[in-house]
Structure formats: structure tokens, C-alpha cells
Enzyme design. Sequence first.
Site, short mmCIF file in Angstrom:
data_model
loop_
_atom_site.label_atom_id
_atom_site.label_comp_id
_atom_site.label_asym_id
_atom_site.label_seq_id
_atom_site.Cartn_x
_atom_site.Cartn_y
_atom_site.Cartn_z
N GLN A 71 39.55 21.49 31.08
CA GLN A 71 40.26 21.36 32.36
C GLN A 71 41.56 20.57 32.21
OE1 GLN A 71 36.43 20.44 34.96
NE2 GLN A 71 38.10 21.23 36.19
N HIS A 72 42.41 20.70 33.23
CA HIS A 72 43.58 19.86 33.48
C HIS A 72 44.78 20.11 32.58
CE1 HIS A 72 40.44 17.82 35.58
NE2 HIS A 72 40.03 17.08 34.59
N ASP A 230 35.26 23.76 32.23
CA ASP A 230 34.14 23.66 31.30
C ASP A 230 32.89 23.03 31.89
OD1 ASP A 230 35.39 21.18 31.41
OD2 ASP A 230 35.72 21.02 29.26
#
Length: 476
Positions: A71-72, A230
Site C-alpha cells: 500500500q501507499h 496487501d
Amino acid sequence: MTLVAGIDSSTQSCKVVIRDAGTGELVRQGRASHPEGTEVHPDAWWAALQRAIDEAGGLDDVAAASVAGQQHGMVVLDEDGEVVRPALLWNDTRSAAAAAELIEDLGGGDKGRRAWVEAVGIVPVASFTLTKLRWLAGHEPDNAARVAAVCLPHDWLTWKLAGATGLDALRTDRSDASGTLYWSAADNEYRPDLLELGFGRRIVTPEVLGPTGVAGQLPNGAPLGPGAGDNAAAGLGAGALPGDVVISIGTSGTVFVSSDVAPHDPSGTVSGFADCTGRFLPIVVTLNAARVLDAAARLLNVGHEELARLALSAPAGADGLVLIPYLEGERTPNRPLATGAVHGLTLKTSDPAHLARAAVEGMLCALADGLDALVEHGAQANRIVLVGGGARSEAVRRVAPALFGLPVLVPPPGEYVADGAARQAAWVTLSGPDGRSDAPPSWSAEAPEVYEDASVPLIRQQYAAARDAVVDRPAG
């Protein structure tokens, strides 16, 4: 047999699993490594995905596929769809000052943190995408001027698998969008005003799909699912039940539970993400998890099996030796400039067994702090489902119940993020043009190992005292 593919593009590697859509039986799989570092060009992910697909026997015979990923990460594209610069990953802490600026922009201090929670359910820290966009605008203005769109790692890979080129074809899902700081899980909508606040102007963002939305097609015409972050995918892959708190020990450590209610935590400890099913995913994330064990094994010049044996040969609490695992700074608590520390070193504790035990306990205590925060904000916690590479350590499995104070279930080792993506892909096949399925397919699973032990509060107490004594290194 109808086959589906699940892809996990994680920080360290890409995994592809091919499973029977009806039963979940693993048919074949592949894997390829990613470069190390906190800044990676997305082309490296694409190359790894191609190698993993080839090792898994290709995707020509699958009925659907889905991509889950770290992520991110900030993937920025120009108007032609070309990558502007290498992606900044979730564990890149250079945007810590930008995160603080964003809090100041909405009033500063507690007022600013509350404003962000009200807006998008999370408080800015260096991990989140918008802080990286703010850093880019301030430190690389020439690159920032070229940016026409921003997306996340799994969005970009889905877009590439679909053979898309136009920015209007970018797609994502609720779980990954909820970790950007410019999309609200509670309201199910983007906050373009916050994107403009962080980056200085508005740019293209991916369309956010529902749990069974179609993000594109593979070359064989099979649909691509919306994908997932995830952690949300891992929860789906592990088949967590209500009251099951999933603790994943990978590159990062995560503590999360699926919930009908969005959390509201102005401290920022609990983030209000979304899950893969249309619900919410209150989550606490630490930067330091399995690599704490890697570091301890390296210091002691032993393998992980021997590290576990050493740890279990030392007494609970390691006779007062405490390891604070902030080896790469920390996200929870928000200490990006902190370092690791060892407290209580004496002649008695100066041996490999005590250090091994302190490393295991320190890593688990940091995760136990996250569990406490979830419960404090209303999460139901009946038992722990322990997954990730770190869960393969016998010492971790046996010490965990004493620190979490709950039974610990350890499913057989598996690729739970990729499995969650595969289960989502199977759900997409059930929800095609001929019908609608309101729930993902139920796949049978092997019985987990169950670990139980009496709680040892003293370990948590001595960890808390040492944790609160840690100081930050100078910035710069």
C-alpha cells in the site's frame, strides 16, 4: 476446472498463485524478487511480475485474475502514461516533515489530527501517499510539474496487465484508496480538495471500484478484479472470521480486523481503512517486523531456526533485557527518526540466548501495543490469526500468546495476500453478467495450529518503560 490467478506484488517480491475457483486448491505458482530499498522504479515490479507469471505457467487458461500489493507507494505518471520518477514506497520516511505540514494545514496539533480523521479516517504520517506528493512538490518541482496522475502499485500493475495506456483507464479498490489521505472509506469518495492541499493542484486519480468491479481484461479476455491493498487481501486469503484479529509479520507488522464500523482515532494509531468486502478495516501498522528477526540473526551469525531455539532457551522476559525494534524509525508510534535500542544489558544478559529472546519479545510487544489500540477503539478480539513470514518462527508462535493474552491460531504457511487476490478473482467470476454473488466463495482450509499460554504482564511493562525512554536521532 475453472482457474483463477492471484498476484501479490509486495515490497520484497512478486508471487503468483493459480487456484481452482471452486475449491481454492493450489494448482501452480511462481515467484520473483524485487529490488531492495524504499525507492523503486515500477518497471522493476512489471519485470518481476512477468517472471513470476512465467514460472507459474502463464495466465492464458485463467478465468479471472486480481492484483494485491503493497500500500501507499506513490506512482506518478505524465500525460502520456510514462512514469515520472521511481516510486516512493510506504517505508520511505523522507516525507515525515510533509506529514507534519499537512496536520498544520488543517489547524495543527490535536485540532489538525481530528480534522484529518473526520475527513478521511487517518492522520498523516510519512507512510501515506499524499505526504509523498507534498514532498515531491517541495523537493522536485520539475518532476512535480510533469505529473498528470497518481496511482498505487497494485493500480499500476492492473493497468499494465490490461494493456491500458490512457490515464482514464486507471482503476483501484476501496482498501488501497483508503490509505492515500485523499479518499474517505466512510464516505466512499475522493477528497480532491485534500489532494490539491497536499500537491498544489488536482491530478487524475484511479476510479474506485466495488468488491467485484472489473478493472480491465487480460489478453485472453478474462476479467481483472479491482485488486486490493496487501493487508485487506491477507484477511480475505486467511478466511478470518468475526472477532479474528489478523496479525501479519512481514516486512511491516500489521494488526487488523474486519468491522462494520469505521474507527475514529484522532491519535492516528488506528487507521480507518476499508476491506475487500465493502466493510471497514481498522488497522495498526508498524514499520519493523520480520526484519527485526533478520537483524538479530545477523548479529548473532545464526539462521532463523537457531535464533528461535536460542530465544526459547532463555527465560520469559529475558531477565530484564529489552529490545526496542525501531530499526527503521517507526510509524506506530509515529517516530520516523527513532532508532532501535537495547535496555537492561548486564553480565547475566550478555549472551546470544537473551538477545534472541529480547528480539522476539520486542517485535511482538510492538504488535501487542497495536492490538491494545484496536480493542480500545471498539474492535472485537476473540483470538489472533498469525500470518506472514515471521509466523514461521517457532519462538514467535510460542511467545505470542503470552504477550497478546489471547489464543493464537497459525494457519499453514502460505501466500495469503496472493490467495486473497485469487479469492477475489473467483468472486468476480461468480458475479459476472449472469448473476451477482454477495460474498466471496468459501474455500476449505487446513486446520491451523493453536497456541495458548498464560499472559505475562511483566514483559509488556518492562517493554513500555524502555519504549518510552527512546529518543529520536537528529533530523537531516
